[in-house]
Design a protein around this motif. Structure first.
Motif, PDB file in Angstrom:
ATOM      1  N   ARG A   1     -18.637   7.816   1.592  1.00  0.00           N
ATOM      2  CA  ARG A   1     -17.211   7.719   1.263  1.00  0.00           C
ATOM      3  C   ARG A   1     -17.081   6.896  -0.005  1.00  0.00           C
ATOM      4  O   ARG A   1     -17.756   5.888  -0.164  1.00  0.00           O
ATOM      5  CB  ARG A   1     -16.470   7.036   2.422  1.00  0.00           C
ATOM      6  CG  ARG A   1     -15.028   6.736   2.182  1.00  0.00           C
ATOM      7  CD  ARG A   1     -14.127   7.939   2.180  1.00  0.00           C
ATOM      8  NE  ARG A   1     -14.055   8.614   3.471  1.00  0.00           N
ATOM      9  CZ  ARG A   1     -13.401   9.769   3.668  1.00  0.00           C
ATOM     10  NH1 ARG A   1     -12.792  10.373   2.669  1.00  0.00           N
ATOM     11  NH2 ARG A   1     -13.366  10.298   4.866  1.00  0.00           N
ATOM     12  N   TYR A   2     -16.267   7.389  -0.909  1.00  0.00           N
ATOM     13  CA  TYR A   2     -15.958   6.574  -2.087  1.00  0.00           C
ATOM     14  C   TYR A   2     -15.043   5.431  -1.656  1.00  0.00           C
ATOM     15  O   TYR A   2     -14.144   5.618  -0.843  1.00  0.00           O
ATOM     16  CB  TYR A   2     -15.215   7.391  -3.140  1.00  0.00           C
ATOM     17  CG  TYR A   2     -16.033   8.462  -3.818  1.00  0.00           C
ATOM     18  CD1 TYR A   2     -17.286   8.160  -4.380  1.00  0.00           C
ATOM     19  CD2 TYR A   2     -15.542   9.758  -3.935  1.00  0.00           C
ATOM     20  CE1 TYR A   2     -18.022   9.154  -5.023  1.00  0.00           C
ATOM     21  CE2 TYR A   2     -16.274  10.747  -4.574  1.00  0.00           C
ATOM     22  CZ  TYR A   2     -17.520  10.449  -5.113  1.00  0.00           C
ATOM     23  OH  TYR A   2     -18.242  11.419  -5.741  1.00  0.00           O
ATOM     24  N   VAL A   3     -15.273   4.296  -2.238  1.00  0.00           N
ATOM     25  CA  VAL A   3     -14.376   3.165  -1.993  1.00  0.00           C
ATOM     26  C   VAL A   3     -13.830   2.709  -3.335  1.00  0.00           C
ATOM     27  O   VAL A   3     -14.600   2.348  -4.221  1.00  0.00           O
ATOM     28  CB  VAL A   3     -15.127   1.974  -1.351  1.00  0.00           C
ATOM     29  CG1 VAL A   3     -14.164   0.830  -1.083  1.00  0.00           C
ATOM     30  CG2 VAL A   3     -15.808   2.397  -0.070  1.00  0.00           C
TER      31      VAL A   3
ATOM     32  N   GLY B   1     -10.502  -0.013  -1.482  1.00  0.00           N
ATOM     33  CA  GLY B   1     -11.010  -0.161  -0.114  1.00  0.00           C
ATOM     34  C   GLY B   1      -9.946  -0.574   0.883  1.00  0.00           C
ATOM     35  O   GLY B   1     -10.215  -0.719   2.073  1.00  0.00           O
ATOM     36  N   THR B   2      -8.730  -0.736   0.420  1.00  0.00           N
ATOM     37  CA  THR B   2      -7.705  -1.282   1.326  1.00  0.00           C
ATOM     38  C   THR B   2      -7.282  -0.287   2.401  1.00  0.00           C
ATOM     39  O   THR B   2      -6.692  -0.658   3.400  1.00  0.00           O
ATOM     40  CB  THR B   2      -6.462  -1.753   0.547  1.00  0.00           C
ATOM     41  OG1 THR B   2      -5.908  -0.628  -0.151  1.00  0.00           O
ATOM     42  CG2 THR B   2      -6.822  -2.843  -0.453  1.00  0.00           C
ATOM     43  N   ASP B   3      -7.590   0.971   2.159  1.00  0.00           N
ATOM     44  CA  ASP B   3      -7.332   1.964   3.199  1.00  0.00           C
ATOM     45  C   ASP B   3      -8.628   2.257   3.961  1.00  0.00           C
ATOM     46  O   ASP B   3      -8.668   2.199   5.185  1.00  0.00           O
ATOM     47  CB  ASP B   3      -6.793   3.250   2.545  1.00  0.00           C
ATOM     48  CG  ASP B   3      -6.174   4.178   3.565  1.00  0.00           C
ATOM     49  OD1 ASP B   3      -5.370   3.698   4.375  1.00  0.00           O
ATOM     50  OD2 ASP B   3      -6.506   5.371   3.556  1.00  0.00           O
TER      51      ASP B   3
ATOM     52  N   ALA C   1      -5.656  -2.697  -4.432  1.00  0.00           N
ATOM     53  CA  ALA C   1      -5.456  -1.260  -4.203  1.00  0.00           C
ATOM     54  C   ALA C   1      -5.242  -0.525  -5.515  1.00  0.00           C
ATOM     55  O   ALA C   1      -4.578  -1.013  -6.415  1.00  0.00           O
ATOM     56  CB  ALA C   1      -4.240  -1.064  -3.302  1.00  0.00           C
ATOM     57  N   THR C   2      -5.793   0.687  -5.586  1.00  0.00           N
ATOM     58  CA  THR C   2      -5.679   1.468  -6.816  1.00  0.00           C
ATOM     59  C   THR C   2      -4.691   2.611  -6.631  1.00  0.00           C
ATOM     60  O   THR C   2      -4.394   3.019  -5.504  1.00  0.00           O
ATOM     61  CB  THR C   2      -7.042   2.080  -7.189  1.00  0.00           C
ATOM     62  OG1 THR C   2      -7.413   3.019  -6.160  1.00  0.00           O
ATOM     63  CG2 THR C   2      -8.116   1.011  -7.296  1.00  0.00           C
ATOM     64  N   ILE C   3      -4.264   3.142  -7.763  1.00  0.00           N
ATOM     65  CA  ILE C   3      -3.329   4.270  -7.678  1.00  0.00           C
ATOM     66  C   ILE C   3      -4.052   5.511  -7.176  1.00  0.00           C
ATOM     67  O   ILE C   3      -3.507   6.293  -6.392  1.00  0.00           O
ATOM     68  CB  ILE C   3      -2.598   4.497  -9.024  1.00  0.00           C
ATOM     69  CG1 ILE C   3      -1.532   5.580  -8.844  1.00  0.00           C
ATOM     70  CG2 ILE C   3      -3.560   4.837 -10.152  1.00  0.00           C
ATOM     71  CD1 ILE C   3      -0.459   5.567  -9.892  1.00  0.00           C
TER      72      ILE C   3
ATOM     73  N   SER D   1       1.438   8.344   1.211  1.00  0.00           N
ATOM     74  CA  SER D   1       1.336   7.740  -0.123  1.00  0.00           C
ATOM     75  C   SER D   1       2.703   7.580  -0.788  1.00  0.00           C
ATOM     76  O   SER D   1       3.459   8.545  -0.932  1.00  0.00           O
ATOM     77  CB  SER D   1       0.444   8.587  -1.018  1.00  0.00           C
ATOM     78  OG  SER D   1       0.559   8.125  -2.348  1.00  0.00           O
ATOM     79  N   ASP D   2       2.988   6.370  -1.179  1.00  0.00           N
ATOM     80  CA  ASP D   2       4.275   6.103  -1.837  1.00  0.00           C
ATOM     81  C   ASP D   2       4.289   6.600  -3.273  1.00  0.00           C
ATOM     82  O   ASP D   2       5.264   7.193  -3.722  1.00  0.00           O
ATOM     83  CB  ASP D   2       4.564   4.600  -1.825  1.00  0.00           C
ATOM     84  CG  ASP D   2       4.840   4.091  -0.446  1.00  0.00           C
ATOM     85  OD1 ASP D   2       5.946   4.331   0.062  1.00  0.00           O
ATOM     86  OD2 ASP D   2       3.937   3.456   0.151  1.00  0.00           O
ATOM     87  N   THR D   3       3.192   6.338  -3.987  1.00  0.00           N
ATOM     88  CA  THR D   3       3.222   6.701  -5.409  1.00  0.00           C
ATOM     89  C   THR D   3       3.145   8.215  -5.580  1.00  0.00           C
ATOM     90  O   THR D   3       3.742   8.764  -6.506  1.00  0.00           O
ATOM     91  CB  THR D   3       2.069   6.046  -6.202  1.00  0.00           C
ATOM     92  OG1 THR D   3       0.826   6.451  -5.632  1.00  0.00           O
ATOM     93  CG2 THR D   3       2.178   4.543  -6.204  1.00  0.00           C
TER      94      THR D   3
END
Ligand SMILES: Cc1cc2nc3c(=O)[nH]c(=O)nc-3n(C[C@H](O)[C@H](O)[C@H](O)COP(=O)(O)OP(=O)(O)OC[C@H]3O[C@@H](n4cnc5c(N)ncnc54)[C@H](O)[C@@H]3O)c2cc1C
Ligand code: FES
Ligand code: FES
Lengths: 310, 932
Positions: free
Chosen positions: A28-30, A33-35, A109-111, A160-162
């Motif tokens: 898994r890509y991280v 990682g917050t999810d 967290a990233t977009i 996802s909000d964004t």
């Protein structure tokens, strides 16, 4: 026998691909990682190999080009607002980013991670122990959906909000899976299946997000949740106006974002109705299905009013 | 395993870490820096925040290997050369620290936040930014108010680079002066050790295997595979610990592990002691249990009924149902009262369960040596745990020692003896090694002992001129699988309604049922929070019906001071009136009420609570509290007390009282508390008893020491005893013929005698009637209070936002006003949670929202502006006039919010938490009926 756990830090897109291809059976890509990590803590994420892409510099850029703005997938949510052009031109994108999780989480967290974060359900986002006691649901290899009692469809909610704001402004993403790189509309990656909610190939990397720098959008974003922070949305709406075009995007009420497009000349109530109808909302959230469905219209009306269309 | 090279607080570490290990465990367990706390492990509480290159990061969800060569700053590095960082100082000074468990994360988050704050646009904007910035850091104690104040002030001062001079606290006055907790510095530095921070060598780790069924017979437990696992030392099952325990002598119904059947999902069935938590966890998975499922009973209605052929949850009790306790008391004639009333209101209410939500998960370490058992555990009641352990372990009381370390909040949730405490004690005995356990947040939730889900129907009558005629309450509460404090809870639901209003005809009936869910027990405001809600809502309705302002109706009906309630509670000091008048004035009630536009409302409610239970839980003739003082040649007074500081500040309270009596400064006092070997018995931190009882015992002890000192000086100096004063760390006669420094005083006292030890005690006076049940709710004193809440309701969504809470609480006398405010603000914050967002939701007996993301404790952004007012009535028997402030304040806030919703949109709330959906549905019904 499970493969041994591994943690690989990729320094480039190339390195990420090579490692991904070496561990096709369980990686898994991280990004932030917050999810991923929370899902892992709960036992929903069982990849033995974590490929940490957070160190890939080439995905952290924000480039302002003449006709588009390119946001690297690893841009942190908290950093978006620091770019004046983005905050001036797309304030609702900042609003959505600021509505994700908590301030400290947004510094990690990233977009890209937000666009790809996992769908959620009251009965799925539970510990391994809990799920084994309740009986595993469709999304964790069980054979019945606890939320609906059904056997065929998992309707975990898209959160996802964004993404919904990005869809409303017709953003595209650059996706690469070693063989090829393509630029596609964001909404095209969401499958609508609650179990495998993305259409992307396993090794695909989301490299950047592209937003038009020439089109003029006005977007209103809203989020329904119990607390003013931290909580995932029970319903998110983004409504944009671009010239005569109206685009409505819903999150939190279906396994994928709901998109309805129209024109200011159209019967806007009809658009609202369409959006509401399209949402396959089930009781998998703090708020009931009925209430979330009802709130769609309330939120959309308010948004259209704010856009002076109603 | 991989090597990780990492710099933590400037020190280079080369550590072997597991591939998927999180940074939090590396910091805590490998680098030994336990100032970084673990509250949830899921990114939803902020306790684990550290700085990485000056940015805040949640270490519990950050893979350690990501941080190769990174520079980490933990709370331990903030103070430089022993001097606190300015922000830490602010936290201390402002009283932003109660239990202190959230503090390290809070401080680091705030620190990383300040550079980005905009200071140009005024206080409101600044405060909003701070609230927003801290909104991922949960605090259950403070209500955030003092935390926000501390950060805002720090931000302003550091921008202006003011060298603030804190006025040194006047040394001669102790009582009534606001001061930080004595241990605040230790907490803000991350140096205070909580149960999980204490590491003993050679310790084994325990994991608990829990039932997946709500109600089932245990047919077989097969541990053979698990025992083969390398690193497993012992596996215990229920049969080894068959002796029952429980906090109340009448409900000794629980065993450490289920013996032959399980009664809730999550009940412990087996426990493993192993070399690591990981191995113990793996072993749990290998234990095979065969169950035979039984019909579960999951709600009140099911449990009130005859079970027919099915098996009851407990096979005690005369009837074939799951009723655990029936409590009923009646005074006067309610039927007559209701008939005589001009107007009556009867309403039904429903409340869901509420969890304490303390930020520190339960943890304990036990070991045995030549002294028997020693357990260090996060407990509010070392004394009752002491007794329970002796019973279950079958050893004399003299072979058990319970130590309470710093505690990360309790609110009633750490006030029962717990299975995990029995289990680690047992495992430690079996393995001959120390055994530790810590619960995950999910386990904390299923351990529960929180507020009972309840249903009730309450009726009140009033005359047209506003005199309350009668109150009748019919109550059923859902106790979950075991007894806990439930018998007391059953009574409190009723008896605590007999005040603050004068009621001649009053009665109630309360049933407590067992259900196959985690047990409920005591939680802040014990027993009466829900029934108080019902009564205050009904009063609001009655006020409407007879067209009297709801504040005035209450003012008209308050009991006076020095009176008696219908159930023979002795009321001494009573600040109801002052409290309500205060919040009316502060909120501008008279001006605003009736003038607000639709959707905007104000509501009022009042409260009443005990200040310490007059009767011990276990009948005996010990005083409720004993405090010892020892004064030796060095001039320091050692205060030893069994009372438990759980973050409410009781250690500081003891020190202040002793300092006040002896006229000495606080630095001459050392408090040693809550160690059942070293400290005299105090019953513990429950029923809001500590200030009143341990405070009185401390005062008595200090007065006894003073007597000893006076006697010695009289003898040495030939002065009259009456001539001597104690002040400013001196002892002097009026004419200054004798004028001794404290050290000179101590020399005289200890000459040819050495250290002097004295004892003080508190014994509650004989109180109450002699009817059956008269003891319930008896207290040597009672507290009173009022809240006014302001809400805005979105009439299209039904969403309720609490804007302001003005509250006032009669605490008799504030020994430490800053600490009292902290209790009030924390209580109101917790009440706001129960009012608007908190609830325990179950799916087939499984708790659905067992984490801090889904169990919705208000964040800094959800907490309204809280305006705390202390009302002082100087109780005749409280120490310096003090009464409780820790629990009673929560009662009025919840109904005040609901009444404000009514005022805003005409919707009467009869279910908690207030649900936007229901509010909306009722708003619509309203509109429809109005349009007709
Ligand atoms: C307490 C809490 C509250 C939260 N609240 C919200 C909320 O309100 N709204 C919300 O939307 N989210 C919320 N989240 C989830 C999460 O924090 C955000 O979605 C975040 O933006 C995810 O970003 P990340 O970089 O951490 O993603 P990661 O966890 O690193 O990754 C998420 C997924 O995306 C994949 N991925 C990430 N980057 C790439 C890439 N460049 N190419 C290919 N695949 C990639 C990962 O493999 C993974 O499957 C919350 C999380 C927590 C812990
Ligand atoms: S322990 Fe990390 S956020 Fe709670
Ligand atoms: S002081 Fe914040 S949780 Fe106790």
């Amino acid at each position: 026998m499970l493969t041994e756990q591994g943690y690989i830090k990729a320094k480039s897109v190339e390195e990420a691909f090579v490692n991904a291809n070496n561990h096709l059976d369980g990686f898994r890509y991280v990004a932030g990682g917050t999810d991923v990590i929370v899902n892992k803590f709960q036992g929903n994420e069982d990849a033995q190999i974590l490929i940490d892409i957070s160190g890939i510099e080439e995905l952290k850029h924000i480039k302002i080009k003449e006709d588009y703005i390119e946001i690297g997938a690893l841009t942190k949510l908290d950093d978006l607002k620091k770019h004046n052009i983005i905050s001036d031109r797309f304030p609702s994108l900042i609003e959505a980013a600021e509505a994700v999780a908590s301030p400290v989480i947004r510094k990690t967290a990233t977009i890209g991670g937000n666009i790809l974060c996992e769908n959620r359900c009251t009965f799925y986002n539970q510990s391994e122990w809990w799920r084994s006691a309740a009986g595993y649901c469709l999304k964790c290899n069980g054979d019945i959906c606890i939320a609906t009692g059904g056997k065929n469809n998992c309707l975990s909610k898209f959160v996802s909000d964004t993404a919904i704001v990005l869809i409303s402004i017709d953003a595209k993403i650059e996706v690469s899976d070693h063989q090829q790189t393509s630029i596609i509309p964001i909404e095209s990656i969401y499958s609508g299946d609650g179990v495998n909610s993305r259409n992307l190939s396993k090794t695909a990397l989301l490299k950047s997000i592209l937003i038009s720098n020439t089109e003029e959008y006005q977007t209103i974003y809203k989020k329904l949740r119990q607390r003013e922070t931290i909580d995932f949305g029970s319903l998110m709406t983004a409504v944009s106006l671009n010239n005569e075009k109206v685009k409505i995007v819903l999150g939190g009420v279906d396994p994928k974002p709901i998109v309805v497009e129209g024109n200011i000349e159209d019967d806007l109530n009809e658009l609202i109705l369409q959006a509401t109808k399209k949402a396959r909302t089930v009781d998998n959230d703090v708020y009931s299905r009925k209430y979330r469905k009802e709130m769609i219209a309330v939120f959309l009306k308010r948004s259209l009013q704010e856009l002076k269309l109603m | 395993m991989k090597q990780l090279n990492i710099k933590i607080n400037g020190k280079q570490f080369h550590l072997m870490v597991k591939e998927h290990e999180m940074l939090s465990t590396v910091i805590r367990e490998k680098a030994g820096l336990t100032g970084t706390k673990i509250g949830c492990e899921q990114g939803s509480c902020g306790a684990c925040t550290v700085l990485i290159n000056n940015e805040a990061v949640l270490s519990c969800i950050s893979p350690a290997l990501r941080y190769e060569n990174a520079e980490i700053t933990t709370i331990e590095a903030l103070a430089k050369d022993g001097v606190l960082h300015k922000l830490q100082k602010k936290f201390v000074e402002k009283g932003a620290i109660q239990c202190g468990f959230c503090t390290p994360g809070m401080v680091l988050t705030a620190l990383s936040l300040t550079p980005s704050l905009n200071l140009e646009d005024g206080m409101e904007v600044l405060t909003r930014q701070v609230k927003e910035g801290l909104s991922g850091n949960l605090c259950r104690c403070t209500g955030y108010k003092k935390v926000i104040d501390a950060v805002v002030e720090y931000a302003i001062e550091s921008s202006e680079s003011i060298e603030e001079d804190v006025e040194p606290l006047s040394s001669s006055v102790a009582v009534g002066v606001s001061r930080p907790y004595i241990e605040a510095e230790k907490k803000v530095k991350g140096a205070a050790e909580y149960a999980d921070d204490i590491v003993m060598k050679n310790t084994l780790h325990c994991k608990l295997l829990r039932s997946k069924y709500p109600h089932a017979k245990i047919v077989e437990i097969d541990t053979s595979e698990a025992l083969k696992l390398d690193g497993v030392h012992y596996i215990a099952t229920g049969k080894e610990l068959p002796i029952t325990f429980g906090v109340l002598p009448i409900s000794q119904d629980e065993t450490a592990m289920a013996v032959d059947k399980v009664r809730y999902v999550g009940e412990v069935v087996a426990a493993v002691a192993a070399d690591s938590e990981g191995i113990a966890g793996e072993a749990c998975k290998l234990i095979k249990i065969t169950y035979k499922q039984l019909q579960p009973f999951l709600n009140i209605d099911e449990s009130l009924n005859d079970v027919g052929e099915n098996e009851r949850i407990h096979d005690t009790g005369k009837f074939n149902n799951n009723i655990h306790k029936k409590a009923e008391l009646r005074f006067g004639d309610q039927q007559k009262g209701l008939t005589e009333a001009d107007v009556t209101t009867k309403m039904s209410f429903e409340f869901l369960g509420i969890n304490h939500g303390f930020t520190e998960p339960h943890a304990a370490t036990a070991f045995w040596d030549e002294n028997g058992l020693t357990i260090t555990t996060a407990t509010q009641v070392p004394h009752y745990l002491h007794r329970a352990l002796a019973k279950v372990m079958e050893v004399p009381l003299s072979r058990v020692r319970v130590i309470k370390p710093y505690l990360g909040g309790g609110f009633g949730g750490k006030s029962d003896p717990f299975p995990h405490e029995m289990i680690v004690s047992h495992l430690a005995r079996k393995t001959g090694r120390p055994v530790r356990v810590r619960l995950s947040r999910e386990e904390v939730f299923i351990t529960n002992h929180g507020r009972h889900p309840s249903k009730m129907s309450v009726e009140m009558g009033v005359s047209l001129n506003g005199e309350f005629k009668a109150l009748d309450a019919d109550i059923a509460i859902d106790g979950g699988a075991y007894g806990s404090f439930g018998v007391v809870t059953s009574y409190y639901n009723g008896v605590l309604l007999q005040a603050p209003y004068k009621l001649d005809n009053f009665g109630f009936r309360a049933f407590r049922v067992n259900t196959n869910k985690p047990q409920c027990g005591a939680m802040r405001g014990h027993g009466a929070v829900n029934s108080r809600f019902a009564v205050e809502s009904i009063i609001d309705d009655l006020a409407m019906k007879i067209n009297i302002d709801p504040c005035k109706l209450r003012l008209q009906n308050f009991l006076t001071s020095n009176t008696q309630t219908v159930g023979q509670y002795r009321i001494t000091s009573n600040g109801s009136r002052e409290a309500l008048l205060k919040v009316m004035e502060q909120s501008e009630w008279d001006k605003k009420i009736g003038t607000l536009e639709s959707g905007h409302g104000l509501g009022v409610a009042c409260g009443f609570f005990i200040s310490g239970s007059a009767l011990p839980i276990i009948w005996n003739e010990l005083p409720q509290s004993v405090v010892h003082l020892k004064l030796d040649f060095d001039g320091r007074v050692l205060v030893t007390s069994g009372s438990s500081d759980i973050g409410q500040g009781s250690d500081t309270m003891l020190a202040i009282i002793v300092a006040e009596v002896l006229g000495i400064s606080m630095d001459k006092i050392f408090v040693l508390a809550a160690d059942t070997l070293l400290t005299p018995v105090d019953f513990g931190s429950y029923s809001s008893r500590v200030t009143f009882m341990a405070g009185n015992a401390a005062k008595d002890a200090a007065e006894n020491l003073k007597k000893e000192i006076i006697e010695a000086i009289v003898k040495a100096k030939g002065v009259d005893a009456e001539e001597l004063s104690f002040s400013d760390s001196r002892v002097f006669s009026f004419d200054k013929a004798v004028d001794l420094s404290w050290m000179e005083t101590v020399d005289i006292l200890t000459a040819k005698r050495g250290a002097v030890s004295v004892s003080g005690k508190y014994i509650s006076p004989k109180l109450g009637g002699d009817f059956k049940g008269a003891g319930a709710g008896l207290s040597p004193s009672y507290t009173f209070g009022a809240c006014i809440a302001e809400v805005k309701v979105d009439i299209e969504t039904g969403q309720v936002k609490v804007m302001n809470v003005w509250g006032a609480h009669d605490c008799g006398k504030a020994i430490n006003p800053m600490a009292v405010e902290g209790q009030l603000e924390g209580s109101w914050h917790m009440g706001v949670g129960q009012a608007i967002s908190e609830q325990m939701k179950y799916y087939k007996g499984l708790l659905l929202n067992n984490n801090f993301l889904d169990y919705k404790i208000p964040t800094s952004l959800d907490t309204p502006d809280i305006h705390a007012n202390i009302i002082e009535t100087i109780d005749p028997e409280g120490p310096f006039g003090a009464k409780e402030a820790g629990e009673g304040a929560i009662h009025p806030v919840i109904p005040a919010i609901a009444n404000a919703v009514f005022n805003a949109v005409g919707v009467r709330i009869t279910k908690l938490p207030i649900n936007a959906e229901d509010v909306l549905a009722q708003i619509r019904d309203h509109q429809i009926s109005n349009n007709k």
